[in-house]
Design a protein around this motif. Structure first.
Motif, short mmCIF file in Angstrom:
data_model
loop_
_atom_site.label_atom_id
_atom_site.label_comp_id
_atom_site.label_asym_id
_atom_site.label_seq_id
_atom_site.Cartn_x
_atom_site.Cartn_y
_atom_site.Cartn_z
N LEU A 18 -37.38 -39.43 51.23
CA LEU A 18 -38.21 -40.51 50.70
C LEU A 18 -38.84 -41.31 51.84
CD1 LEU A 18 -35.91 -41.75 47.79
CD2 LEU A 18 -38.16 -40.68 47.55
N GLN A 19 -38.06 -41.53 52.90
CA GLN A 19 -38.58 -42.24 54.07
C GLN A 19 -39.73 -41.46 54.72
OE1 GLN A 19 -37.37 -45.35 53.69
NE2 GLN A 19 -36.64 -45.53 55.79
N GLU A 20 -39.56 -40.14 54.80
CA GLU A 20 -40.59 -39.29 55.39
C GLU A 20 -41.87 -39.29 54.55
OE1 GLU A 20 -38.64 -35.55 55.64
OE2 GLU A 20 -37.54 -36.05 57.48
N ILE A 21 -41.71 -39.31 53.23
CA ILE A 21 -42.87 -39.34 52.34
C ILE A 21 -43.62 -40.66 52.51
CG2 ILE A 21 -43.64 -39.37 49.93
CD1 ILE A 21 -41.21 -37.53 49.32
N LEU A 22 -42.87 -41.76 52.60
CA LEU A 22 -43.49 -43.07 52.77
C LEU A 22 -44.27 -43.14 54.09
CD1 LEU A 22 -40.69 -45.47 51.48
CD2 LEU A 22 -42.89 -45.01 50.41
N LYS A 23 -43.74 -42.52 55.13
CA LYS A 23 -44.44 -42.49 56.42
C LYS A 23 -45.74 -41.69 56.31
CE LYS A 23 -40.35 -42.91 59.40
NZ LYS A 23 -39.47 -42.22 60.37
N SER A 24 -45.70 -40.62 55.51
CA SER A 24 -46.88 -39.76 55.35
C SER A 24 -48.02 -40.46 54.63
CB SER A 24 -46.51 -38.50 54.56
OG SER A 24 -45.53 -37.75 55.25
N THR A 25 -47.70 -41.50 53.85
CA THR A 25 -48.75 -42.21 53.11
C THR A 25 -49.71 -42.94 54.05
OG1 THR A 25 -47.31 -44.15 52.85
CG2 THR A 25 -47.32 -42.54 51.06
N GLY A 26 -49.27 -43.16 55.29
CA GLY A 26 -50.14 -43.82 56.27
C GLY A 26 -51.21 -42.92 56.82
N ASN A 27 -51.09 -41.63 56.57
CA ASN A 27 -52.09 -40.66 57.04
C ASN A 27 -53.30 -40.69 56.11
OD1 ASN A 27 -53.58 -38.42 57.78
ND2 ASN A 27 -51.80 -37.11 58.07
N LYS A 28 -54.48 -40.97 56.66
CA LYS A 28 -55.69 -41.09 55.83
C LYS A 28 -56.08 -39.77 55.16
CE LYS A 28 -58.91 -40.37 59.70
NZ LYS A 28 -60.05 -40.95 60.45
N ASN A 29 -55.60 -38.65 55.70
CA ASN A 29 -55.90 -37.33 55.12
C ASN A 29 -54.85 -36.87 54.12
OD1 ASN A 29 -58.26 -36.97 56.72
ND2 ASN A 29 -56.98 -36.37 58.46
N ALA A 30 -53.85 -37.72 53.89
CA ALA A 30 -52.75 -37.34 53.00
C ALA A 30 -53.24 -37.29 51.55
CB ALA A 30 -51.61 -38.34 53.13
N ASP A 31 -52.66 -36.37 50.79
CA ASP A 31 -52.96 -36.23 49.36
C ASP A 31 -52.09 -37.23 48.61
OD1 ASP A 31 -53.09 -35.43 46.67
OD2 ASP A 31 -53.53 -33.37 47.22
N SER A 32 -52.67 -38.34 48.19
CA SER A 32 -51.89 -39.43 47.57
C SER A 32 -51.23 -39.00 46.27
CB SER A 32 -52.79 -40.65 47.33
OG SER A 32 -53.90 -40.31 46.51
N TYR A 33 -51.92 -38.16 45.48
CA TYR A 33 -51.32 -37.71 44.22
C TYR A 33 -50.08 -36.86 44.47
CZ TYR A 33 -50.66 -35.36 39.77
OH TYR A 33 -50.10 -34.86 38.60
N ALA A 34 -50.21 -35.89 45.38
CA ALA A 34 -49.09 -35.00 45.69
C ALA A 34 -47.91 -35.80 46.24
CB ALA A 34 -49.52 -33.94 46.70
N LEU A 35 -48.19 -36.76 47.12
CA LEU A 35 -47.13 -37.58 47.70
C LEU A 35 -46.45 -38.44 46.63
CD1 LEU A 35 -48.72 -38.76 51.09
CD2 LEU A 35 -46.83 -37.15 50.77
N SER A 36 -47.23 -38.94 45.69
CA SER A 36 -46.67 -39.78 44.62
C SER A 36 -45.72 -38.98 43.73
CB SER A 36 -47.79 -40.37 43.76
OG SER A 36 -48.61 -41.23 44.52
N VAL A 37 -46.16 -37.78 43.36
CA VAL A 37 -45.32 -36.92 42.51
C VAL A 37 -44.07 -36.47 43.27
CG1 VAL A 37 -45.21 -34.77 41.17
CG2 VAL A 37 -47.31 -36.13 41.18
N GLN A 38 -44.26 -36.12 44.54
CA GLN A 38 -43.13 -35.71 45.38
C GLN A 38 -42.14 -36.86 45.54
OE1 GLN A 38 -44.16 -34.55 49.38
NE2 GLN A 38 -42.23 -33.49 49.70
N PHE A 39 -42.65 -38.07 45.73
CA PHE A 39 -41.78 -39.24 45.87
C PHE A 39 -40.96 -39.45 44.59
CE2 PHE A 39 -40.68 -43.73 45.69
CZ PHE A 39 -40.28 -44.00 47.00
N ALA A 40 -41.62 -39.35 43.44
CA ALA A 40 -40.93 -39.51 42.16
C ALA A 40 -39.84 -38.45 41.99
CB ALA A 40 -41.93 -39.44 41.02
#
Length: 243
Positions: A70-92
């Protein structure tokens, strides 16, 4: 590396041992269900139940690994090229799995009487509830990955057709062939992950008594064992070291 060395390397992995034990547990569960001989059925049933409890012991504290993810996913959200939808579902999904591991740990601690309070059935049902949510969001994530994968291949083929028309060459370029092979490999992994989650979903939904509400009765031990065996077998396939 010899075949024996490969098997030893596989079993030396904590996750490898767990998934092999899971395979043994669920095969035993199936055999207990289909066996017509009471002695054999009892032996297989005991093997399945005790293996399940043994696996729970080694999963104590596993929620910590989800915390790290979860910590790693939160760090990835700072990347402007990150897929926000994929990260949100992965976080959940990882958050639900963290809840599953917490209750899974409480179940075994209550079962071996380290904890003196807490209803075992209630704790097990809560664990299954979070497991179900984790699996469903996991499947949703894999389906999203599949959609993106197919879109990439569609664009790739369109570019290749344009290039062929421009150059008058009908042959596929080595770069396109390599890219398509990579996408096909990725799709294969996605299909395996979906199948694993679906197999586990049989056990998880049975734990929250969803089939009871839909069909009026729970899944049989044989069907639950089959679902778990499919998931465990595919996990073993993925974890098994390549030569």
């Amino acid at each position: 590396m010899t075949d024996a060395a490969i098997v030893v390397k596989f079993l030396n992995q904590t996750e490898g041992r767990d998934k092999f034990s899971k395979l043994m547990q669920n095969v035993a569960k199936m055999l207990a269900h289909v066996s017509t001989e009471k002695t054999t059925a009892d032996q297989m049933s005991n093997l399945a139940k005790n293996t399940a409890d043994a696996r729970k012991i080694f999963r104590l504290g596993k929620w910590l690994s989800e915390y790290v993810k979860l910590q790693e996913i939160l760090k990835s959200t700072g990347n402007k090229n990150a897929d926000s939808y994929a990260l949100s579902v992965q976080f959940a999904s990882r958050l639900f799995f963290a809840g599953y591991w917490v209750y899974d740990n409480l179940v075994i601690l209550r079962k071996i009487k380290v904890l003196q309070s807490g209803d075992l059935k209630s704790l097990s049902k809560r664990a299954a509830f979070f497991w179900t949510l984790g699996l469903l969001t996991g499947i949703l994530l894999e389906l999203y990955k599949l959609q993106k994968n197919l879109e990439k291949e569609k664009v790739l083929l369109a570019q290749e057709r344009e290039k062929s028309r421009a150059e008058g060459d009908g042959e596929q370029s080595p770069e396109t062939a390599s890219a398509r092979k990579s996408l096909a490999s990725e799709r294969f992994t996605i299909y395996i992950n979906i199948a694993k989650n679906l197999g586990d979903l049989v056990t998880a939904t049975n734990g929250i008594e969803l089939p009871h509400k839909i069909f009026g009765k729970g899944f049989s031990d044989g069907f639950v064992g089959l679902g778990g065996a499919v998931s465990a077998g595919l996990n073993c396939y993925q974890l098994f070291p390549k030569k």
